[in-house]
Design a protein around this motif. Structure first.
Motif, PDB file in Angstrom:
ATOM      1  N   LEU A  33      59.929  70.658  30.321  1.00  0.00           N
ATOM      2  CA  LEU A  33      59.992  70.284  31.736  1.00  0.00           C
ATOM      3  C   LEU A  33      61.027  69.183  31.965  1.00  0.00           C
ATOM      4  CD1 LEU A  33      56.182  70.307  32.629  1.00  0.00           C
ATOM      5  CD2 LEU A  33      57.889  72.047  33.171  1.00  0.00           C
ATOM      6  N   ASP A  34      61.087  68.214  31.070  1.00  0.00           N
ATOM      7  CA  ASP A  34      62.082  67.148  31.204  1.00  0.00           C
ATOM      8  C   ASP A  34      63.501  67.682  31.035  1.00  0.00           C
ATOM      9  OD1 ASP A  34      60.028  65.415  31.601  1.00  0.00           O
ATOM     10  OD2 ASP A  34      60.031  64.610  29.561  1.00  0.00           O
ATOM     11  N   LEU A  35      63.678  68.662  30.165  1.00  0.00           N
ATOM     12  CA  LEU A  35      65.002  69.252  29.985  1.00  0.00           C
ATOM     13  C   LEU A  35      65.477  69.944  31.259  1.00  0.00           C
ATOM     14  CD1 LEU A  35      67.371  70.016  28.109  1.00  0.00           C
ATOM     15  CD2 LEU A  35      66.056  72.056  27.452  1.00  0.00           C
ATOM     16  N   VAL A  36      64.572  70.679  31.899  1.00  0.00           N
ATOM     17  CA  VAL A  36      64.934  71.337  33.165  1.00  0.00           C
ATOM     18  C   VAL A  36      65.247  70.300  34.236  1.00  0.00           C
ATOM     19  CG1 VAL A  36      64.114  72.884  34.987  1.00  0.00           C
ATOM     20  CG2 VAL A  36      63.603  73.389  32.589  1.00  0.00           C
ATOM     21  N   ALA A  37      64.444  69.249  34.287  1.00  0.00           N
ATOM     22  CA  ALA A  37      64.683  68.205  35.291  1.00  0.00           C
ATOM     23  C   ALA A  37      65.994  67.475  35.046  1.00  0.00           C
ATOM     24  CB  ALA A  37      63.524  67.215  35.284  1.00  0.00           C
ATOM     25  N   THR A  38      66.434  67.410  33.807  1.00  0.00           N
ATOM     26  CA  THR A  38      67.670  66.691  33.502  1.00  0.00           C
ATOM     27  C   THR A  38      68.911  67.490  33.879  1.00  0.00           C
ATOM     28  OG1 THR A  38      66.560  65.554  31.676  1.00  0.00           O
ATOM     29  CG2 THR A  38      68.975  65.545  31.670  1.00  0.00           C
ATOM     30  N   VAL A  39      68.925  68.764  33.547  1.00  0.00           N
ATOM     31  CA  VAL A  39      70.146  69.556  33.718  1.00  0.00           C
ATOM     32  C   VAL A  39      70.225  70.239  35.076  1.00  0.00           C
ATOM     33  CG1 VAL A  39      70.291  69.932  31.240  1.00  0.00           C
ATOM     34  CG2 VAL A  39      69.099  71.606  32.660  1.00  0.00           C
ATOM     35  N   ALA A  40      69.106  70.467  35.734  1.00  0.00           N
ATOM     36  CA  ALA A  40      69.137  71.180  37.014  1.00  0.00           C
ATOM     37  C   ALA A  40      69.646  70.257  38.126  1.00  0.00           C
ATOM     38  CB  ALA A  40      67.759  71.719  37.364  1.00  0.00           C
ATOM     39  N   PRO A  41      70.497  70.759  39.040  1.00  0.00           N
ATOM     40  CA  PRO A  41      71.065  69.911  40.108  1.00  0.00           C
ATOM     41  C   PRO A  41      70.204  69.931  41.375  1.00  0.00           C
ATOM     42  CG  PRO A  41      72.184  72.014  40.086  1.00  0.00           C
ATOM     43  CD  PRO A  41      71.159  72.087  38.999  1.00  0.00           C
ATOM     44  N   ASN A  42      68.991  69.427  41.278  1.00  0.00           N
ATOM     45  CA  ASN A  42      68.141  69.426  42.465  1.00  0.00           C
ATOM     46  C   ASN A  42      67.162  68.260  42.413  1.00  0.00           C
ATOM     47  OD1 ASN A  42      66.912  70.092  44.836  1.00  0.00           O
ATOM     48  ND2 ASN A  42      66.059  72.031  44.155  1.00  0.00           N
ATOM     49  N   TRP A  43      67.698  67.053  42.388  1.00  0.00           N
ATOM     50  CA  TRP A  43      66.850  65.881  42.485  1.00  0.00           C
ATOM     51  C   TRP A  43      66.516  65.586  43.944  1.00  0.00           C
ATOM     52  CZ3 TRP A  43      66.032  61.607  38.623  1.00  0.00           C
ATOM     53  CH2 TRP A  43      66.106  62.102  37.329  1.00  0.00           C
ATOM     54  N   ILE A  62      71.678  64.701  38.902  1.00  0.00           N
ATOM     55  CA  ILE A  62      72.285  63.548  38.244  1.00  0.00           C
ATOM     56  C   ILE A  62      73.549  63.949  37.486  1.00  0.00           C
ATOM     57  CG2 ILE A  62      70.104  62.323  38.063  1.00  0.00           C
ATOM     58  CD1 ILE A  62      69.917  63.184  35.158  1.00  0.00           C
ATOM     59  N   TRP A  63      73.836  65.249  37.414  1.00  0.00           N
ATOM     60  CA  TRP A  63      75.042  65.712  36.735  1.00  0.00           C
ATOM     61  C   TRP A  63      75.933  66.575  37.624  1.00  0.00           C
ATOM     62  CZ3 TRP A  63      75.805  63.326  32.261  1.00  0.00           C
ATOM     63  CH2 TRP A  63      74.709  62.875  31.534  1.00  0.00           C
ATOM     64  N   GLU A  91      73.542  56.476  37.078  1.00  0.00           N
ATOM     65  CA  GLU A  91      73.926  56.110  35.715  1.00  0.00           C
ATOM     66  C   GLU A  91      72.686  55.815  34.861  1.00  0.00           C
ATOM     67  OE1 GLU A  91      76.558  52.848  36.087  1.00  0.00           O
ATOM     68  OE2 GLU A  91      78.173  53.998  37.054  1.00  0.00           O
ATOM     69  N   VAL A  92      71.724  55.125  35.451  1.00  0.00           N
ATOM     70  CA  VAL A  92      70.496  54.812  34.708  1.00  0.00           C
ATOM     71  C   VAL A  92      69.727  56.086  34.391  1.00  0.00           C
ATOM     72  CG1 VAL A  92      68.267  53.637  34.842  1.00  0.00           C
ATOM     73  CG2 VAL A  92      70.337  52.494  35.662  1.00  0.00           C
ATOM     74  N   ALA A  93      69.643  56.994  35.365  1.00  0.00           N
ATOM     75  CA  ALA A  93      68.908  58.241  35.157  1.00  0.00           C
ATOM     76  C   ALA A  93      69.573  59.094  34.087  1.00  0.00           C
ATOM     77  CB  ALA A  93      68.804  59.020  36.476  1.00  0.00           C
ATOM     78  N   GLN A  94      70.870  59.152  34.080  1.00  0.00           N
ATOM     79  CA  GLN A  94      71.566  59.936  33.057  1.00  0.00           C
ATOM     80  C   GLN A  94      71.260  59.407  31.647  1.00  0.00           C
ATOM     81  OE1 GLN A  94      75.689  59.710  34.208  1.00  0.00           O
ATOM     82  NE2 GLN A  94      75.508  61.316  35.754  1.00  0.00           N
ATOM     83  N   GLY A  95      71.312  58.102  31.489  1.00  0.00           N
ATOM     84  CA  GLY A  95      71.060  57.531  30.163  1.00  0.00           C
ATOM     85  C   GLY A  95      69.618  57.681  29.711  1.00  0.00           C
ATOM     86  N   LEU A  96      68.666  57.388  30.609  1.00  0.00           N
ATOM     87  CA  LEU A  96      67.261  57.431  30.219  1.00  0.00           C
ATOM     88  C   LEU A  96      66.752  58.855  30.008  1.00  0.00           C
ATOM     89  CD1 LEU A  96      65.654  54.608  32.407  1.00  0.00           C
ATOM     90  CD2 LEU A  96      66.145  54.586  29.952  1.00  0.00           C
TER      91      LEU A  96
END
Length: 271
Positions: A33-43, A62-63, A91-96
């Motif tokens: 779930l975290d992987l999908v939240a990281t790469v998907a463009p829908n925050w 975030i990307w 920037e913080v979200a990308q790193g964490l």
């Protein structure tokens, strides 16, 4: 023979403890779930943009940033927005988020040898250390997502922010982070024995010895009596005590009577 210490513990089942099974199942689910939240463009999603069709909206992650319409399934991505990506939260979200994914994998790699499903006893220290890493990865996921949600409408962008709504990545990130926090915490509590050893599936040796030496209580068996009360008024045939004793005791069958005829010659009565 020396008496065993009352502080010794023993596993009451050879199965993998439930807390370790829970952690090893929930952790990969949270990582996906975290992987999908990281790469998907829908925050977040921006609707009702001025000077654009009413069914057009913009999805910001975030990307990447994508433009799509409700009637067209294909979206136009790789949109440039230096203002949006210049916000500190991005920037913080990308790193964490990336660090959370890496720490989760490290935690699983540490916890798997500690769980040792193929051994008799798990290594609780190693499994608890893996659970601690998984717990920290869940915290690193929750922090940027909660921060982003708190300032959802305040994040600057070149696109006019008419109507801003939460994207599905926020929801998936919350669920994944909670999964990892619960999994890591449950695995970590295996380091210390609590609740009488129930969290580890263990019991004290003296308790098991005490119960094994206790004899089960004897069962009382009621055997029906064969001496039934007889009523002289209801029967006209007299019974003697000797005949009743013979009937009750089931004597052995009597041998046939021997014919004592004279010189082996049968009498006329015998014929």
């Amino acid at each position: 023979m020396p008496r065993r210490s009352t502080q010794e513990w023993i596993r009451i089942s050879m199965r993998t403890p439930g807390i370790l099974i829970f952690g090893m199942v929930m952790s990969p689910c949270g990582w996906i779930l975290d992987l999908v939240a990281t790469v998907a463009p829908n925050w977040r999603t921006i609707h009702n943009i001025p000077n654009t069709p009413s069914d057009e909206f913009i999805q910001q992650g975030i990307w990447d940033i994508c433009r799509a319409t409700s009637t067209n399934t294909r979206a136009e991505c790789n949109l440039q927005d230096s203002t949006y990506f210049g916000n500190q939260i991005i920037e913080v979200a990308q790193g964490l988020m990336v660090a959370s994914l890496i720490v989760t994998l490290i935690g699983l790699a540490v916890a798997i040898p500690g769980v040792r499903c193929w051994k008799d006893n798990p290594n609780w220290t190693v499994a608890g250390l893996g659970g601690l890493l998984i717990f920290l990865s869940g915290v690193m996921t929750i922090i940027p997502i909660a921060w982003y949600t708190h300032i959802l409408e305040e994040i600057s962008t070149v696109t006019p922010t008419a109507t801003v709504t939460v994207g599905y990545c926020i929801i998936l990130g919350y669920i994944g982070g909670i999964f990892e926090i619960l999994a890591g915490f449950v695995m970590f509590i295996g380091i210390c024995r609590c609740c009488g050893g129930k969290n580890r599936g263990e019991r004290r040796v003296d308790e098991i010895t005490h119960f094994s030496h206790q004899k089960p209580p004897s069962r009382r068996v009621d055997v029906p009596s064969l001496n039934r009360a007889r009523s002289t008024a209801s029967s006209s045939v007299p019974y003697s005590k000797d005949s009743m004793d013979e009937d009750v005791s089931f004597p052995r069958a009597k041998s046939p009577a021997v014919n004592n005829s004279y010189n082996g010659t049968p009498y006329d009565a015998d014929l």
